[in-house]
Design a protein around this motif. Structure first.
Motif, PDB file in Angstrom:
ATOM      1  N   THR A  48       0.831  -1.216   0.000  1.00 29.08           N
ATOM      2  CA  THR A  48       0.000   0.000   0.000  1.00 29.08           C
ATOM      3  C   THR A  48       0.859   1.257   0.000  1.00 29.08           C
ATOM      4  N   HIS A  49       1.987   1.253   0.749  1.00 30.44           N
ATOM      5  CA  HIS A  49       2.859   2.430   0.734  1.00 30.44           C
ATOM      6  C   HIS A  49       4.201   2.122   1.387  1.00 30.44           C
ATOM      7  N   ALA A  50       5.091   3.117   1.379  1.00 33.62           N
ATOM      8  CA  ALA A  50       6.504   2.889   1.704  1.00 33.62           C
ATOM      9  C   ALA A  50       6.866   3.103   3.173  1.00 33.62           C
ATOM     10  N   HIS A  51       5.890   3.288   4.064  1.00 34.56           N
ATOM     11  CA  HIS A  51       6.256   3.390   5.483  1.00 34.56           C
ATOM     12  C   HIS A  51       6.725   2.019   5.997  1.00 34.56           C
ATOM     13  N   LEU A  52       7.699   2.051   6.932  1.00 29.88           N
ATOM     14  CA  LEU A  52       8.281   0.814   7.449  1.00 29.88           C
ATOM     15  C   LEU A  52       7.260  -0.126   8.067  1.00 29.88           C
ATOM     16  N   ASP A  53       6.224   0.441   8.688  1.00 32.13           N
ATOM     17  CA  ASP A  53       5.235  -0.445   9.315  1.00 32.13           C
ATOM     18  C   ASP A  53       4.324  -1.096   8.270  1.00 32.13           C
ATOM     19  N   HIS A  54       4.602  -0.855   6.993  1.00 33.02           N
ATOM     20  CA  HIS A  54       3.885  -1.532   5.908  1.00 33.02           C
ATOM     21  C   HIS A  54       4.808  -2.319   4.976  1.00 33.02           C
ATOM     22  N   CYS A  55       6.102  -1.990   4.957  1.00 35.54           N
ATOM     23  CA  CYS A  55       7.010  -2.721   4.044  1.00 35.54           C
ATOM     24  C   CYS A  55       8.267  -3.244   4.735  1.00 35.54           C
ATOM     25  N   GLY A 151      -3.966   9.000  -0.615  1.00 36.46           N
ATOM     26  CA  GLY A 151      -3.715  10.372  -0.137  1.00 36.46           C
ATOM     27  C   GLY A 151      -2.915  10.456   1.161  1.00 36.46           C
ATOM     28  N   HIS A 152      -2.145   9.420   1.478  1.00 38.10           N
ATOM     29  CA  HIS A 152      -1.449   9.355   2.777  1.00 38.10           C
ATOM     30  C   HIS A 152       0.001   9.826   2.653  1.00 38.10           C
ATOM     31  N   ILE A 153       0.775   9.199   1.752  1.00 38.72           N
ATOM     32  CA  ILE A 153       2.101   9.710   1.369  1.00 38.72           C
ATOM     33  C   ILE A 153       2.204   9.524  -0.145  1.00 38.72           C
ATOM     34  N   GLY A 176      -5.124   0.398   3.404  1.00 39.01           N
ATOM     35  CA  GLY A 176      -3.790   0.960   3.672  1.00 39.01           C
ATOM     36  C   GLY A 176      -3.987   2.084   4.681  1.00 39.01           C
ATOM     37  N   ASP A 177      -3.038   2.995   4.784  1.00 38.41           N
ATOM     38  CA  ASP A 177      -3.249   4.164   5.648  1.00 38.41           C
ATOM     39  C   ASP A 177      -3.967   5.220   4.826  1.00 38.41           C
ATOM     40  N   ILE A 178      -4.971   5.836   5.438  1.00 38.96           N
ATOM     41  CA  ILE A 178      -5.806   6.801   4.715  1.00 38.96           C
ATOM     42  C   ILE A 178      -5.352   8.212   5.070  1.00 38.96           C
ATOM     43  N   ALA A 397      -0.512  12.950   8.704  1.00 36.22           N
ATOM     44  CA  ALA A 397      -0.688  12.274   7.412  1.00 36.22           C
ATOM     45  C   ALA A 397      -1.853  11.292   7.459  1.00 36.22           C
ATOM     46  N   HIS A 398      -2.487  11.184   8.618  1.00 36.32           N
ATOM     47  CA  HIS A 398      -3.594  10.233   8.776  1.00 36.32           C
ATOM     48  C   HIS A 398      -4.940  10.941   8.853  1.00 36.32           C
ATOM     49  N   ALA A 399      -5.945  10.327   8.272  1.00 39.07           N
ATOM     50  CA  ALA A 399      -7.303  10.835   8.387  1.00 39.07           C
ATOM     51  C   ALA A 399      -7.734  10.820   9.852  1.00 39.07           C
TER      52      ALA A 399
HETATM   53 ZN    ZN Z   1       1.726   5.083   6.785  1.00 32.17          ZN
END
Ligand code: ZN
Length: 450
Positions: A48-55, A151-153, A176-178, A397-399
């Motif tokens: 979903t995106h490149a933050h460490l807690d996702h990849c 729309g998060h990063i 993912g993160d919104i 960066a979060h809704a």
């Molecule tokens: Zn994130």
């Protein structure tokens, strides 16, 4: 918390994200434990995106046998490379610190890094097709994934997986993160109009954010008063997204004469400089106003008085400046990195200002300063806090709760909403507002038949 969901359908095993646990030491150790599934049996990882807690556990997955295809948007691919190589480098350094002569492995010496830079590079070989927003990617006959702007990063996505069942289609959407709407640089989240099942994040399910406009005004005022007093402005910042957002706000401030013309801006973070270059290469993913500026040759991330400090010597040279410098450096929570040197040179000076623009976890130096500590310990020295300290909260960066509900409300035809990626109180509060939907709050490792 690390995000990682396994979906099995039509004999394919699909991971949505492969994130790293972040936070306490015990959680950090969780990163090394075995996966709840066989890495070699995974066919796809959709990021979903490149933050460490996702990849962040992707190199470990590849090291332990994953040979499938990783699919992500073009900006996510580039950002993941930066983020994973940096994470591997930090882990190698951390392991080296524990490894001194005479200390045995079973005494905590010679601790192996979770993964090395080589492992990080190896997992990049698993990246296959790039996903463009709203264009389905085929995973198998009758099975496809579509990425939607979250729309998060930069490059972030919500991912809908659709499967043909006879003459009907079943779909599950992973949020993912919104992102937060109305931020500069990024477009607002654009979820699909329909999904049968939704798995959504709920980080700020119990909170409402301050308006972004008010935060920018507060930011300009803090910078102007420190420069007018003859001091410097020190901004601890995360390298990815927040640094670029602040550069954009500074660029606007310079253009609109909201900042002192003589102030000089320094981005003192090799990683943030690289991330900024990735933003510049993928400007078509930015919001229409920022994209238009790039097309017209006016880089909105590059104020006229901006200087990059990549080399350590350039960073050290900043210590000699006593006034009029706006210095951005990492780490955002001041747990390491070049920011600690700038704090050491400015925190004790009442003319200077420190501006926090991001989250600071309990126990970090950033949090101590925010909570009003009179002294903080840096490089073995007690440094008195005499500078002004500002905490500006509108840059999330979060809704928030209202935006999460609006995001959810925009998706029709849904059986069940799974709430994930949050603390329990935030999930419960959000669930109370999702009346009329069936809501589940899965535990770690729990499986559902969809
Ligand atoms: Zn994130």
């Amino acid at each position: 918390m690390g995000s990682c969901h396994l979906l099995e359908c039509l004999n394919r095993r699909i991971l949505i994200d492969c994130g790293m646990f972040q936070g306490s030491r015990e959680l950090a150790e969780e990163n090394g434990v075995a996966f709840d599934f066989e890495p070699a049996a995974i066919d796809y990882v959709l990021l979903t995106h490149a933050h460490l807690d996702h990849c962040g556990r992707l190199p470990l997955l590849a090291k332990r046998g994953f040979r499938g295809e990783v699919i992500a948007t073009p900006p996510t691919r580039e950002l993941v490379r930066l983020v994973l190589v940096d994470a591997a480098h930090l882990q190698e350094e951390e392991a080296r610190r524990h490894d001194y002569p005479g200390r045995r492995r079973d005494e905590g010496g010679g601790r192996a890094p979770l993964y090395t830079i080589l492992d990080a590079f190896n997992c990049l070989d698993r990246f296959g097709r790039a996903a463009e927003y709203e264009q389905p990617v085929a995973l198998a006959p009758g099975l496809r994934a579509t990425f939607f702007d979250a729309g998060h990063i930069l490059g972030s996505a919500s991912i809908r997986i659709e499967v043909n069942e006879g003459d009907r289609v079943r779909s599950v959407l992973f949020s993912g993160d919104i992102g937060n709407t109305g931020r500069p640089l990024l477009r607002p989240p654009a979820p699909p109009a329909r999904a049968d099942l939704v798995v959504m994040e709920s980080t700020y399910g119990d909170r409402l954010h301050r308006s972004f406009g008010a935060s920018i005004e507060e930011f300009y005022a803090a910078v102007c008063s420190a420069v007018a007093r003859g001091g410097n402005v020190v901004i601890p910042t995360f390298a990815l997204e927040r640094a670029q957002e602040i550069l954009y706000v500074l660029h606007q401030g310079v253009e609109r004469s909201r900042l002192p013309p003589a102030a000089q801006i320094f981005l003192d973070s090799p990683m943030a400089i690289s991330a900024t270059e990735i933003f510049e290469r993928h400007s078509e993913y930015l919001d229409p106003e920022a994209a238009r500026m790039f097309r017209q040759g006016d880089d909105p991330l590059h104020p006229a008085n901006l200087h990059f400090a990549r080399e350590a010597a350039d960073s050290i040279a900043l210590n000699r400046i006593t006034g009029g410098a706006i210095i951005m450096a990492g780490s955002g929570m001041c747990t390491g990195g070049r920011i600690r040197h700038h704090l050491r040179h400015n925190l004790w000076r009442k003319e200077s200002a420190v501006i926090f623009v991001g989250f600071a976890a309990a126990g970090t130096v950033a949090r101590q300063i925010i909570d009003g500590a009179e002294h903080v310990r840096l490089f073995g020295e007690e440094i008195p806090v005499r500078s002004t300290v500002h905490t500006i909260n509108g840059f999330s960066a979060h809704a928030d709760q209202r935006e999460l509900l609006a995001w959810r409300g925009g998706i029709g035809g849904c059986d069940t909403t799974f709430l994930v990626h949050s603390e329990e109180p935030a999930m419960r509060q959000l669930a109370e507002h999702l009346q009329g939907y069936r809501v589940e709050m899965p535990r770690l490792g729990e499986a559902f038949d969809l």
